[in-house]
Design a protein around this motif. Structure first.
Motif, PDB file in Angstrom:
ATOM      1  N   ASP A 292       6.332   8.267  -1.608  1.00  0.00           N
ATOM      2  CA  ASP A 292       7.392   7.140  -2.043  1.00  0.00           C
ATOM      3  C   ASP A 292       8.179   6.579   0.181  1.00  0.00           C
ATOM      4  N   LEU A 293       8.227   7.617   1.030  1.00  0.00           N
ATOM      5  CA  LEU A 293       8.853   7.340   2.319  1.00  0.00           C
ATOM      6  C   LEU A 293       7.564   7.074   2.633  1.00  0.00           C
ATOM      7  N   ALA A 294       6.423   7.033   2.962  1.00  0.00           N
ATOM      8  CA  ALA A 294       5.591   6.163   3.700  1.00  0.00           C
ATOM      9  C   ALA A 294       5.953   3.997   2.740  1.00  0.00           C
ATOM     10  N   VAL A 295       6.214   4.001   1.654  1.00  0.00           N
ATOM     11  CA  VAL A 295       7.089   2.914   1.290  1.00  0.00           C
ATOM     12  C   VAL A 295       7.929   2.389   1.684  1.00  0.00           C
ATOM     13  N   ARG A 296       9.004   3.802   1.497  1.00  0.00           N
ATOM     14  CA  ARG A 296      10.457   3.352   2.170  1.00  0.00           C
ATOM     15  C   ARG A 296      10.654   2.895   3.249  1.00  0.00           C
ATOM     16  N   ILE A 297       9.736   3.230   4.395  1.00  0.00           N
ATOM     17  CA  ILE A 297       9.217   3.216   5.665  1.00  0.00           C
ATOM     18  C   ILE A 297       9.456   1.200   5.835  1.00  0.00           C
ATOM     19  N   LEU A 298       7.835   1.126   5.653  1.00  0.00           N
ATOM     20  CA  LEU A 298       7.100  -0.018   5.516  1.00  0.00           C
ATOM     21  C   LEU A 298       8.798  -1.125   4.843  1.00  0.00           C
ATOM     22  N   THR A 299       9.451  -0.667   3.915  1.00  0.00           N
ATOM     23  CA  THR A 299      10.265  -1.417   3.891  1.00  0.00           C
ATOM     24  C   THR A 299      11.627  -2.172   4.381  1.00  0.00           C
ATOM     25  N   ILE A 300      11.789  -0.215   5.133  1.00  0.00           N
ATOM     26  CA  ILE A 300      13.163  -0.545   5.829  1.00  0.00           C
ATOM     27  C   ILE A 300      13.000  -1.798   7.666  1.00  0.00           C
ATOM     28  N   ALA A 301      11.243  -1.409   7.378  1.00  0.00           N
ATOM     29  CA  ALA A 301      10.908  -2.045   8.436  1.00  0.00           C
ATOM     30  C   ALA A 301      10.579  -3.708   8.547  1.00  0.00           C
ATOM     31  N   ARG A 302      10.544  -4.360   7.392  1.00  0.00           N
ATOM     32  CA  ARG A 302      10.550  -5.217   6.734  1.00  0.00           C
ATOM     33  C   ARG A 302      12.221  -6.262   6.879  1.00  0.00           C
ATOM     34  N   GLU A 303      13.391  -5.030   6.568  1.00  0.00           N
ATOM     35  CA  GLU A 303      14.825  -5.593   6.156  1.00  0.00           C
ATOM     36  C   GLU A 303      14.858  -5.887   8.045  1.00  0.00           C
ATOM     37  N   LYS A 304      14.095  -4.918   8.652  1.00  0.00           N
ATOM     38  CA  LYS A 304      14.812  -4.615   9.915  1.00  0.00           C
ATOM     39  C   LYS A 304      13.813  -5.820  11.190  1.00  0.00           C
ATOM     40  N   ASN A 305      13.176  -6.746  10.394  1.00  0.00           N
ATOM     41  CA  ASN A 305      12.192  -7.285  11.435  1.00  0.00           C
ATOM     42  C   ASN A 305      11.231  -6.789  12.182  1.00  0.00           C
ATOM     43  N   VAL A 306      10.656  -5.191  12.157  1.00  0.00           N
ATOM     44  CA  VAL A 306       9.591  -4.722  12.956  1.00  0.00           C
ATOM     45  C   VAL A 306       8.923  -4.901  12.250  1.00  0.00           C
ATOM     46  N   GLU A 307       7.787  -5.442  13.136  1.00  0.00           N
ATOM     47  CA  GLU A 307       5.960  -5.666  12.679  1.00  0.00           C
ATOM     48  C   GLU A 307       5.682  -4.684  12.284  1.00  0.00           C
ATOM     49  N   VAL A 308       4.810  -3.996  11.622  1.00  0.00           N
ATOM     50  CA  VAL A 308       3.884  -3.600  11.367  1.00  0.00           C
ATOM     51  C   VAL A 308       2.218  -3.346  11.591  1.00  0.00           C
ATOM     52  N   PHE A 309       1.961  -2.183  12.319  1.00  0.00           N
ATOM     53  CA  PHE A 309      -0.002  -2.375  12.512  1.00  0.00           C
ATOM     54  C   PHE A 309       0.236  -2.069  12.070  1.00  0.00           C
ATOM     55  N   LEU A 310      -0.910  -1.526  10.708  1.00  0.00           N
ATOM     56  CA  LEU A 310      -1.759  -0.381  10.192  1.00  0.00           C
ATOM     57  C   LEU A 310      -3.289  -0.717  10.529  1.00  0.00           C
ATOM     58  N   PRO A 311      -4.756   0.072  10.610  1.00  0.00           N
ATOM     59  CA  PRO A 311      -5.293  -0.563  11.092  1.00  0.00           C
ATOM     60  C   PRO A 311      -6.566  -1.361   9.394  1.00  0.00           C
ATOM     61  N   GLU A 312      -7.351  -2.256  10.188  1.00  0.00           N
ATOM     62  CA  GLU A 312      -7.740  -2.719   9.004  1.00  0.00           C
ATOM     63  C   GLU A 312      -9.060  -2.379   9.509  1.00  0.00           C
ATOM     64  N   ASP A 313      -9.131  -1.518   9.605  1.00  0.00           N
ATOM     65  CA  ASP A 313     -10.762  -1.016   9.236  1.00  0.00           C
ATOM     66  C   ASP A 313     -10.874   0.330  10.389  1.00  0.00           C
ATOM     67  N   ASP A 314     -11.421   0.967   9.399  1.00  0.00           N
ATOM     68  CA  ASP A 314     -11.661   3.162  10.171  1.00  0.00           C
ATOM     69  C   ASP A 314     -13.218   3.174  10.549  1.00  0.00           C
ATOM     70  N   VAL A 315     -13.077   4.138  11.185  1.00  0.00           N
ATOM     71  CA  VAL A 315     -14.562   4.468  11.768  1.00  0.00           C
ATOM     72  C   VAL A 315     -14.538   5.877  10.016  1.00  0.00           C
ATOM     73  N   VAL A 316     -15.160   5.876   9.147  1.00  0.00           N
ATOM     74  CA  VAL A 316     -15.556   6.906   8.238  1.00  0.00           C
ATOM     75  C   VAL A 316     -16.577   8.037   8.989  1.00  0.00           C
ATOM     76  N   ALA A 317     -16.472   8.710   7.635  1.00  0.00           N
ATOM     77  CA  ALA A 317     -17.457   9.973   8.237  1.00  0.00           C
ATOM     78  C   ALA A 317     -17.568  10.685   6.908  1.00  0.00           C
ATOM     79  N   ASP A 318     -18.871  11.592   6.788  1.00  0.00           N
ATOM     80  CA  ASP A 318     -18.745  12.197   5.591  1.00  0.00           C
ATOM     81  C   ASP A 318     -18.741  13.338   5.183  1.00  0.00           C
ATOM     82  N   ARG A 319     -18.210  13.636   6.915  1.00  0.00           N
ATOM     83  CA  ARG A 319     -18.078  15.442   6.637  1.00  0.00           C
ATOM     84  C   ARG A 319     -16.896  15.473   7.906  1.00  0.00           C
ATOM     85  N   PHE A 320     -16.010  16.261   8.257  1.00  0.00           N
ATOM     86  CA  PHE A 320     -15.064  16.454   9.298  1.00  0.00           C
ATOM     87  C   PHE A 320     -16.163  17.135  10.450  1.00  0.00           C
ATOM     88  N   ASP A 321     -17.161  16.684  10.894  1.00  0.00           N
ATOM     89  CA  ASP A 321     -17.982  16.969  12.188  1.00  0.00           C
ATOM     90  C   ASP A 321     -18.021  16.113  13.346  1.00  0.00           C
TER      91      ASP A 321
END
Ligand code: AMP
Length: 396
Positions: free
Chosen positions: A245-274
């Motif tokens: 919920d907090l994450a959604v709230r941050i994104l909403t406030i950012a929009r209200e304040k005209n802050v451009e938020v950039f989240l990664p469009e893609d990720d490097v993924v792995a089948d284990r933490f190694d």
């Protein structure tokens, strides 16, 4: 801002709170002397002004009693080499013997007191203990930025005993100057890059920055809480379920304040933490079951570096991925390089928080950014908009 340059130091005994909380190896030798080096300019200023120096610090987390492995005796040699002079050591930070050593100090001499935290009164901010420290000197300088967010005896309470004869050392002065330059960013666009494992650690700083930044780049493990909150699939990536919920709230406030938020469009993924796990690249919000995002992907790197290179004020806190593992360091490395490049084109860049500092050092870019903060927790709290007790005590 009252600094060491504003006080008359000739013939005075000057008590300096420094941050000598340095890492020691298994032979109790200093493995990274950055913090000792950072204190040298203030010490030399007192010496060249004809004063004598009494240094006090904590080291590690002793349990309110003497523990050899936390003795400041362990840093006596490197300190003496950096100052190019003999340093007197007092085996306690208070007491009759210490008082006597202090009273015999001559101009130009330097004395180091034993670990303040061998006394429980240091952390509890005991007034009587602070008074005993104060009795050693005529002037108090606080140059320990790393502990400025703690109301301990030596960082805060002691200042009350020096109504006029107190000031900031050069390290705190430059830390404050660079943080204020970023917080009051006149040079736009201002981009904050937030990374690291958890949203919960960074929430207050993000909230404070939303009033000031043009762009907010989010990377690292905290990404997945934002992605999941928006309905994306994150596989087994790290997530804070109670912060959706907090994450959604941050994104909403950012929009209200005209802050451009950039989240990664893609990720490097792995089948284990190694480091040797199987790797692949996945679009954001499309990570298959059993896979976890451990770095930002190539598209994200391209977008993020573009934004950074066009910024004039940059704050970076937290890595873009698990950069300690070479297989997942590319995002963090490219972001560090982009910040260095933007700096070479005239941007002001501040790097703070333990892991981004470790990253900038790993890629040997420390000298190519504007300022690398020495204070993890203190820097975070200042950027959150909090008043640090160690700072307030000098300003009062
Ligand atoms: P912090 O202390 O909050 O800045 O977090 C730094 C830590 O976050 C580093 O040790 C990174 O390895 C870790 N980290 C960064 N990205 C990820 C990720 N995608 N998954 C798990 N841990 C991560």
């Amino acid at each position: 801002m009252k600094t060491i340059d504003d006080l008359s130091l000739s013939g005075k005994k000057v008590l300096i709170r420094v941050d000598f909380n340095v890492p020691l190896d298994e032979n109790l030798e200093v493995s990274d002397d950055t913090r000792i080096k950072a204190a040298i300019p203030s010490i030399n200023k007192v010496i060249s002004s004809g004063g004598s120096v009494i240094l006090m610090s904590h080291l590690g987390r002793p349990k309110d009693r003497v523990e050899e492995k936390f003795s400041l005796k362990n840093i006596l040699n490197p300190l003496s080499m950096l100052l190019n002079k003999k340093v007197i050591f007092s085996s306690d930070c208070i007491g009759e013997k210490t008082q006597k050593l202090a009273s015999h100090l001559k101009p130009g001499e330097v004395m180091l007191l034993e670990n303040l935290r061998f006394h429980k009164e240091e952390k509890s901010g005991d007034r009587e203990f602070a008074g005993k420290l104060a009795a050693l000197a005529d002037v108090y300088i606080n140059d320990a930025f790393g502990t400025a967010h703690r109301a301990h005896a030596s960082t805060t309470i002691v200042a009350d005993f020096f109504p006029k004869e107190k000031a900031f050392g050069y390290l705190i002065q430059s830390e404050l100057k660079s943080m204020n330059q970023v917080l009051g960013a006149q040079e736009k666009p201002f981009t904050a890059i937030m990374g690291g494992a958890k949203v919960s650690d960074k929430i207050l700083i993000i909230e404070n920055l939303l009033d000031k930044v043009d762009n907010l780049i989010i990377g690292g493990g905290m990404t997945y809480t934002f992605v999941k909150a928006q309905g994306g699939s994150i596989g087994s990536s790290i997530v804070e379920e109670d912060k959706l919920d907090l994450a959604v709230r941050i994104l909403t406030i950012a929009r209200e304040k005209n802050v451009e938020v950039f989240l990664p469009e893609d990720d490097v993924v792995a089948d284990r933490f190694d480091n040797n796990a199987n790797k692949s690249v996945s679009n954001a919000g499309d990570i298959p079951e059993g896979w976890m995002g451990l770095d930002i992907g190539p598209k994200a790197i391209k977008t993020f570096t573009g934004i950074i290179q066009n910024s004039k004020t940059i704050l970076w806190n937290g890595p873009m991925g698990v950069f300690e593992m070479n297989s997942f360091q590319e995002g963090t490395k490219q972001i560090a390089k982009a910040i260095a490049e933007a700096t070479s084109k005239g941007a002001f860049s501040l790097i703070g928080g333990g892991d981004s500092v470790a990253a900038i050092n790993k890629y040997k870019l420390k000298d190519q950014v504007s300022y690398v903060s020495t204070g993890g927790g203190a820097m975070l709290e200042y950027m959150e908009g909090k008043i640090l007790p160690g700072i307030k005590a000098i300003e009062n």
